[in-house]
Write a protein that holds these residues in place. Structure first.
Motif, short mmCIF file in Angstrom:
data_model
loop_
_atom_site.label_atom_id
_atom_site.label_comp_id
_atom_site.label_asym_id
_atom_site.label_seq_id
_atom_site.Cartn_x
_atom_site.Cartn_y
_atom_site.Cartn_z
N PHE A 147 0.80 -1.22 0.00
CA PHE A 147 0.00 0.00 0.00
C PHE A 147 0.84 1.28 0.00
N CYS B 70 -1.35 -6.60 5.29
CA CYS B 70 -0.24 -6.10 4.46
C CYS B 70 1.12 -6.54 4.95
N CYS C 156 -1.85 -1.00 6.66
CA CYS C 156 -3.30 -1.05 6.43
C CYS C 156 -4.12 -1.13 7.69
#
Lengths: 741, 184
Positions: free
Chosen positions: A675, B50, B55
């Motif tokens: 991410f 993650c 996250c």
């Protein structure tokens, strides 16, 4: 849980259209060995009145496990508080179980209602026989059958014994709509408690005795093979118990795993450390180590040439040549990853007797087929239990990860949990198809729009699933282009040859993401060019209220598999959602200092959605969507709160695509991993308010899970153009070099 | 059943208290708390999202503080009190859990254990958070389904049901900064 597999013999034949959906019920079936009343595979009523309703579609956030039981139970006249929801395993008895294409209600509403209706008429008949009165004098409501004008009533449970002796009809009339209203606004969610106390079981959460955990080292590019590895070092990691080589991948691959080496261990951490120690190196893959920049350059060049014409009216080439005024724009959407919160994971137990799987799949029957083929068992020896899906968005319709688990379980002779990391998911996905599009519009001297040429260079999903194909299918261009209403005398829509470089898969609303981005941004550009409001320009382009026909468009309209007679492409409904969102948002008013509105409206999955967003600049100069308005017309909404939730989610998903989403390849390998380099919208990037209006224009239901998304992305880009004067023609906005960030 | 996967190797035995119960687990000191909780202790409500603390799906409380279990070595939790989603509403449901149900917050639900644990830590130190406080505290927890507006509503709702902050709460520590997912 009832072993639903024992209730074979019923068939929901789903052959493409809602009209073809039927539930065949043999009058002699439904005679369960026990005392329960089971008129079909969906319903099981116990003599104590408890009611099991089966949900055969996968729950991945859309609320299907609340909606499906409601449809069946309300048609029966059952009390929702007495309903226990049973998740169906993979079984053809339930018809097509693929949870994709926004079909669970769009295609199945009639069949589900009929399942409940069949149960209801038998219960009413049982009560009529009990009392010696006519069935017409009775009504099933509130878990009892009672006299319409009288005081007698009898509970559903008390009718079970008699109902099991009665013949079950093949079909039954549906209830009048007015008997169904009242409860849908507060539907209980069977999973509400489990979601907040942590007890919901996802793909990694099934625990079997003696179970091992496997992670897989995979080649960075498709078709790469192991060049070297240090198996001894991996085995030396405490907790590692085995190393298993997986079969090599071959183009086109389809649903099979990409190959590599599995490290099997006593727990996840040991498996991960073992994979690190394995230190695999790889040969170059089958596609020669492609770079995304080269892929885009080839696609961009192709736009200069005429492509395969998929929609034709008049002569767009001539009209453009003769136009007094031509507007042209190219639009780029990159590859995208699904990035669902739950990384892929499944639990598989292989024995010589069969293979049992617990997995978060959107496609349980496809999973049975792929697992059976991979481990060499007949399909009937493969059982697939469907867990909750921690998000899916299309990725979990591909059972490659489950097949890996089955292969490893077979190799080690023990139950295995296959666990993908975030990086595994990001780098070995089935990506959303990138697209380069060129849209050209020609106006005559009077300012009338006379020509629209739309060229698309994008890889087809068929290249991944069935083999080497280089042109978008009509069905794929049917998502937002071939069915796009154009009140223009000269139209050409062309698919350019595009070589596919990655595994392509469906991602929420699929090609609509690309096509809505181009059409809706282009309409905003045309509006600016002509000095009119964007919703007005949209209505000019769409043309007057009418139903679109293949005769008018000059090409077939896929219409998401449904007949145009049942689900017409209704330009009037398109106008209406546009008008409503314009009014709701105050689009024509002052958005406030440092703030601008953007508009877009799109039809997909037989549902019309219009969006207005208000965008500001954040402290870093990046777009911030601070408020959004959505008007959705799905015809009818069965579970309005979940419809609203899907629209809210679509806005946030659209923010992620507009601002951040970008998968790129270097030397054939996906460069993003987690991410930090594939960011998605967070709380501080989400609107503080999302206003959703459900406009039920009537008629059969459209889809809900996907159609909210396509208009969100162009609405954001249009707002940014209004705010800054900068057109967004390449996604993502942040990180493309154009917008600070 | 304390250890689902007993191992023969033993760099160390780690002792920790999870949801009020003492556990001794056979884990190397660097093993992330997440895998200890999930694979060794068998509590699966804490989710793996993650593995990099990006996250928030694995958020638990360690001595009351919200921590990302996927990047917290078990050695850091030794001798401390760990609370997971299974222990959040020890006496029934936490007001946040009730608010989550009332507002229909979860869609797929996968991130919600982490969202709830972060929100609970926020309200424990800041019972009346502003919208900016909520942004700052919750920005480390990703919800891909996009339930953020309802999460915000749920926090506001639960906040109203908690006792009013005392005067000393002026000195309450700031909400934890969001581990931002990279700036490009």
């Amino acid at each position: 849980m009832t072993p639903v597999l024992s209730r074979r013999g019923f068939l929901v034949a789903l052959t493409g259209t809602a009209a073809a959906v039927s539930i065949g019920v043999s009058p002699t079936e439904g005679r369960a060995a026990d005392s329960a009343f089971e008129p079909n595979v969906w319903v099981r009523l116990e003599s104590d009145g408890s009611l099991q309703v089966t949900c055969a579609r996968s729950e991945m956030g859309q609320g299907v496990r609340a909606t499906v039981p409601f449809v069946i139970a309300s048609e029966m006249g059952a009390d929702l508080s007495r309903v226990v929801v049973v998740q169906a395993p993979g079984d053809k008895a339930y018809g097509n179980q693929n949870t994709d294409g926004s079909t669970s209600i769009r295609l199945l509403l009639g069949a589900l209602r009929e399942a409940g209706a069949v149960a209801r008429v038998v219960l009413v008949a049982a009560a009529a026989a009990e009392w010696g009165v006519s069935e017409d004098s009775l009504i099933a409501q509130g878990h009892v059958v009672k006299e319409r004008s009288g005081t007698r009533s009898i509970g559903f449970g008390e009718l079970v014994a008699r109902a099991t002796t009665m013949s079950v009809p093949h079909t039954a009339p549906l209830r009048p709509e007015q008997e169904l209203v009242g409860v849908r606004d507060a539907l209980p969610n069977p999973d509400a408690r489990g979601f907040v106390d942590g007890s919901i079981v996802y793909g990694a959460d099934t625990v079997l005795p003696g179970m091992l955990t496997a992670v897989v080292a995979r080649p960075p590019d498709l078709g790469g093979r192991v060049a070297s590895m240090d198996e001894a070092a991996a085995r030396a990691v405490p907790g590692v118990v085995d190393i298993v080589r997986l079969p090599e991948w071959k183009d086109p691959g389809g649903f099979v795993p990409v190959g590599g080496v599995a490290v099997v261990a006593q727990h996840t951490w040991a498996a991960l450390k073992g994979r690190e120690a394995l230190a695999c190196t790889w040969t170059k893959g089958d596609r020669g180590g492609v770079n995304t920049s080269d892929e885009y350059a080839a696609m961009r060049a192709s736009l200069d040439e005429k492509g395969k014409v998929r929609r034709k009216r008049g002569n767009a080439e001539k009209a453009l040549a003769e136009a007094a005024d031509v507007v042209t724009a190219d639009y780029l959407v990159p590859h995208l990853a699904h990035a669902m919160m739950e990384p892929l994971a499944a639990v598989v137990s292989y024995t010589d007797e069969g293979c049992e799987v617990w997995c978060p799949t959107q496609a349980p029957q496809r999973t049975i087929g792929q697992v059976a083929k991979a481990v060499g068992l007949p399909k009937k020896k493969v059982t697939v239990h469907v867990t909750h899906l921690g998000g899916a968005f299309g990725r979990k319709g591909k059972p490659d990860f489950i097949v890996e688990g089955a292969l490893v379980s077979k190799a080690v002779g023990k139950p295995v949990r296959i666990q993908w990391t975030r990086e595994d998911c990001m780098r070995h996905g089935y990506y959303h198809a990138c697209a380069l599009q060129r849209v050209e519009a020609g106006f005559d001297r009077d300012g009338t729009l006379t020509a629209w040429r739309h060229r698309v260079a994008a890889p087809t999903i068929a290249s991944t699933l069935v083999g080497f194909m280089e042109t978008l299918l009509g069905m794929e261009m049917g998502m937002g282009l071939l069915d796009f209403a154009l009140d223009v005398p000269n139209v050409s829509m062309e698919a350019e040859k595009t070589v596919n470089q990655v595994r392509i898969g469906w991602l929420r609303s699929v090609y609509n993401i690309n096509h809505a981005f181009a059409t809706q941004c282009f309409i905003d550009e045309l509006a600016q060019h002509k000095g009119v409001a964007t919703p007005d320009m949209l209505k000019t382009v769409l043309g007057p209220r009418r139903h679109l026909t293949p005769k008018e468009t000059g090409g077939a309209i896929w219409n998401y598999g449904l007949k145009l007679d049942d689900h017409p492409v209704d330009v009037g409904r398109w106008h209406d959602v546009a008008d409503r969102v314009r009014k709701n948002s105050g689009y024509d008013g002052d958005p406030g200092e440092g703030r601008a509105f953007g508009f877009a409206a799109h039809l997909s999955f037989n549902t019309y959605v219009a969006v207005v967003v208000a965008v500001t600049k954040d402290a870093l100069g990046r777009p911030r969507v601070d408020e959004a308005w959505v008007v959705v017309d799905p015809g009818q909404a069965i579970n309005p709160d979940r419809v609203t939730a899907q629209m809210e989610g679509a806005v946030v998903f659209g923010i992620s695509i507009a601002l951040h989403g970008n998968i790129t390849l270097k030397d054939g390998a996906v460069q993003q991993g987690n991410f930090h380099d594939f960011p998605v919208a967070r709380m501080d990037q989400a609107p503080r308010a999302i206003h959703v209006e459900i406009h039920e224009s009537g008629g059969p239901p459209g889809g809900i899970g996907e159609p909210g998304l396509p208009p969100v992305v162009p609405a954001i880009c249009n707002a940014w153009a209004a705010l800054t004067g900068e057109r967004v023609r390449e996604l993502p906005m942040v990180g493309s070099g154009r917008v600070a960030g | 059943m304390r250890e689902l996967f007993p191992c023969s190797w033993r760099p160390t035995l780690a002792q920790l208290t999870v949801n009020g119960q003492a556990h001794e687990v056979d884990a190397p000191p660097e093993m992330p708390l997440l895998w200890v909780i999930r694979d060794l202790i068998g509590l699966t409500g804490t989710r793996f999202g993650c593995g990099m603390g990006l996250c928030g799906a694995c958020t638990v409380h360690v001595d009351g503080m919200a921590m990302r279990a996927c990047v917290t070595p078990v050695s850091l939790a030794e001798g401390k009190v760990v609370t997971t989603i299974e222990g959040l509403g020890a006496d029934g449901l936490h007001p946040l859990q009730e608010a989550w149900i009332a507002h229909g917050v979860p869609q797929c639900g996968f991130c919600q254990a982490g969202q709830l644990m972060t929100a609970a830590a926020l309200l424990a130190t800041n019972p009346r958070p502003t919208d900016d406080d909520i942004d700052a505290a919750m920005a480390g927890n990703i919800c891909r389904c996009g339930t953020y507006t309802r999460i915000r509503a749920g926090i506001r709702d639960a906040s109203q049901k908690l006792p009013a902050p005392e005067a000393s709460m002026e000195e309450a520590p700031e909400a934890p900064a969001a581990p931002e997912g990279g700036v490009e």
